[in-house]
Scaffold this motif. Sequence first.
Motif, PDB file in Angstrom:
ATOM      1  N   ASN A  29      19.542  22.403 -32.617  1.00 58.19           N
ATOM      2  CA  ASN A  29      20.016  23.636 -32.006  1.00 58.19           C
ATOM      3  C   ASN A  29      19.251  24.825 -32.578  1.00 58.19           C
ATOM      4  O   ASN A  29      19.134  24.969 -33.797  1.00 58.19           O
ATOM      5  CB  ASN A  29      21.519  23.784 -32.261  1.00 58.19           C
ATOM      6  CG  ASN A  29      22.134  24.850 -31.419  1.00 58.19           C
ATOM      7  OD1 ASN A  29      21.811  26.020 -31.556  1.00 58.19           O
ATOM      8  ND2 ASN A  29      23.031  24.451 -30.533  1.00 58.19           N
TER       9      ASN A  29
ATOM     10  N   LEU B 224      20.072  27.826 -32.791  1.00 56.16           N
ATOM     11  CA  LEU B 224      20.895  28.776 -33.545  1.00 56.16           C
ATOM     12  C   LEU B 224      21.062  28.379 -35.005  1.00 56.16           C
ATOM     13  O   LEU B 224      21.280  29.238 -35.858  1.00 56.16           O
ATOM     14  CB  LEU B 224      22.281  28.922 -32.900  1.00 56.16           C
ATOM     15  CG  LEU B 224      22.326  29.528 -31.508  1.00 56.16           C
ATOM     16  CD1 LEU B 224      23.777  29.627 -31.041  1.00 56.16           C
ATOM     17  CD2 LEU B 224      21.660  30.890 -31.479  1.00 56.16           C
TER      18      LEU B 224
ATOM     19  N   LEU C 139      16.300  30.611 -34.343  1.00 56.02           N
ATOM     20  CA  LEU C 139      16.054  31.685 -33.377  1.00 56.02           C
ATOM     21  C   LEU C 139      16.663  33.009 -33.858  1.00 56.02           C
ATOM     22  O   LEU C 139      15.992  34.046 -33.814  1.00 56.02           O
ATOM     23  CB  LEU C 139      16.570  31.295 -31.992  1.00 56.02           C
ATOM     24  CG  LEU C 139      16.324  32.291 -30.870  1.00 56.02           C
ATOM     25  CD1 LEU C 139      14.850  32.631 -30.725  1.00 56.02           C
ATOM     26  CD2 LEU C 139      16.883  31.737 -29.563  1.00 56.02           C
TER      27      LEU C 139
ATOM     28  N   ARG D 182      22.931  35.680 -34.777  1.00 52.18           N
ATOM     29  CA  ARG D 182      23.534  34.434 -34.300  1.00 52.18           C
ATOM     30  C   ARG D 182      24.801  34.750 -33.492  1.00 52.18           C
ATOM     31  O   ARG D 182      25.023  34.188 -32.410  1.00 52.18           O
ATOM     32  CB  ARG D 182      23.857  33.503 -35.461  1.00 52.18           C
ATOM     33  CG  ARG D 182      24.407  32.152 -35.031  1.00 52.18           C
ATOM     34  CD  ARG D 182      24.579  31.197 -36.201  1.00 52.18           C
ATOM     35  NE  ARG D 182      23.268  30.806 -36.698  1.00 52.18           N
ATOM     36  CZ  ARG D 182      22.751  31.183 -37.874  1.00 52.18           C
ATOM     37  NH1 ARG D 182      23.439  31.941 -38.704  1.00 52.18           N
ATOM     38  NH2 ARG D 182      21.541  30.799 -38.237  1.00 52.18           N
TER      39      ARG D 182
ATOM     40  N   LEU E 295      23.858  36.169 -30.072  1.00 45.47           N
ATOM     41  CA  LEU E 295      23.339  35.144 -29.168  1.00 45.47           C
ATOM     42  C   LEU E 295      24.456  34.229 -28.684  1.00 45.47           C
ATOM     43  O   LEU E 295      24.498  33.856 -27.503  1.00 45.47           O
ATOM     44  CB  LEU E 295      22.234  34.333 -29.851  1.00 45.47           C
ATOM     45  CG  LEU E 295      20.964  35.113 -30.185  1.00 45.47           C
ATOM     46  CD1 LEU E 295      19.962  34.208 -30.886  1.00 45.47           C
ATOM     47  CD2 LEU E 295      20.349  35.743 -28.953  1.00 45.47           C
TER      48      LEU E 295
ATOM     49  N   THR F 148      26.530  33.254 -24.504  1.00 47.83           N
ATOM     50  CA  THR F 148      26.940  31.982 -23.893  1.00 47.83           C
ATOM     51  C   THR F 148      28.429  31.726 -24.118  1.00 47.83           C
ATOM     52  O   THR F 148      28.860  30.578 -24.193  1.00 47.83           O
ATOM     53  CB  THR F 148      26.094  30.820 -24.449  1.00 47.83           C
ATOM     54  OG1 THR F 148      26.190  30.795 -25.886  1.00 47.83           O
ATOM     55  CG2 THR F 148      24.640  30.950 -24.031  1.00 47.83           C
TER      56      THR F 148
ATOM     57  N   ALA G  87      27.572  26.885 -28.153  1.00 42.74           N
ATOM     58  CA  ALA G  87      26.260  26.677 -28.770  1.00 42.74           C
ATOM     59  C   ALA G  87      25.406  25.690 -27.972  1.00 42.74           C
ATOM     60  O   ALA G  87      24.198  25.601 -28.188  1.00 42.74           O
ATOM     61  CB  ALA G  87      26.426  26.178 -30.203  1.00 42.74           C
TER      62      ALA G  87
ATOM     63  N   TRP H 213      21.978  26.526 -26.437  1.00 45.31           N
ATOM     64  CA  TRP H 213      20.922  26.804 -27.413  1.00 45.31           C
ATOM     65  C   TRP H 213      20.350  25.513 -28.007  1.00 45.31           C
ATOM     66  O   TRP H 213      19.446  25.557 -28.827  1.00 45.31           O
ATOM     67  CB  TRP H 213      21.448  27.713 -28.522  1.00 45.31           C
ATOM     68  CG  TRP H 213      21.956  29.003 -27.965  1.00 45.31           C
ATOM     69  CD1 TRP H 213      23.262  29.354 -27.787  1.00 45.31           C
ATOM     70  CD2 TRP H 213      21.176  30.083 -27.476  1.00 45.31           C
ATOM     71  NE1 TRP H 213      23.330  30.600 -27.213  1.00 45.31           N
ATOM     72  CE2 TRP H 213      22.066  31.075 -27.015  1.00 45.31           C
ATOM     73  CE3 TRP H 213      19.811  30.322 -27.371  1.00 45.31           C
ATOM     74  CZ2 TRP H 213      21.639  32.274 -26.469  1.00 45.31           C
ATOM     75  CZ3 TRP H 213      19.381  31.525 -26.830  1.00 45.31           C
ATOM     76  CH2 TRP H 213      20.289  32.486 -26.382  1.00 45.31           C
TER      77      TRP H 213
ATOM     78  N   PHE I 274      18.691  24.466 -23.784  1.00 45.53           N
ATOM     79  CA  PHE I 274      17.854  25.649 -23.899  1.00 45.53           C
ATOM     80  C   PHE I 274      16.795  25.697 -22.800  1.00 45.53           C
ATOM     81  O   PHE I 274      15.976  24.789 -22.672  1.00 45.53           O
ATOM     82  CB  PHE I 274      17.194  25.695 -25.283  1.00 45.53           C
ATOM     83  CG  PHE I 274      16.406  26.929 -25.523  1.00 45.53           C
ATOM     84  CD1 PHE I 274      17.035  28.156 -25.642  1.00 45.53           C
ATOM     85  CD2 PHE I 274      15.041  26.876 -25.625  1.00 45.53           C
ATOM     86  CE1 PHE I 274      16.304  29.313 -25.855  1.00 45.53           C
ATOM     87  CE2 PHE I 274      14.296  28.023 -25.851  1.00 45.53           C
ATOM     88  CZ  PHE I 274      14.938  29.242 -25.964  1.00 45.53           C
TER      89      PHE I 274
END
Length: 106
Positions: A2, A4, A22, A76, A79, A83, A87, A90, A102
């Motif tokens: 992931n 994140l 990210l 984090r 982001l 969504t 998670a 991502w 993603f």
Amino acid sequence: MNLLTDPLIHASTPDGVEACTLPGVLHQLTLRRISSFGALQGWQEHSWFAFLVQLAALALQRAGQAEPPSSEEGWRALLLALTAGDAGPWALIVDDLGAPAFLQPP
């Protein structure tokens, strides 16, 4: 895997090449610590940078913030808010083919 939480993106910083999440990339860019992304080809650089800028702008706008967060954790959270706290979008790979990953539709 992931984006994140897993440091999958390699960036050149004053301390050398670092593996970043990210949100970590966005935080390091805010601090102006990233000079390049070594795995990118020249023709990919503009698209990658444009994606990061657009992502940061969307996250800040959705949160109603004018200033970027001062930490990786702050990015984090922004982001994840894009969504609705999920998670999954991502993640590079998801088990459920009906769920997005993603830059991949369900």
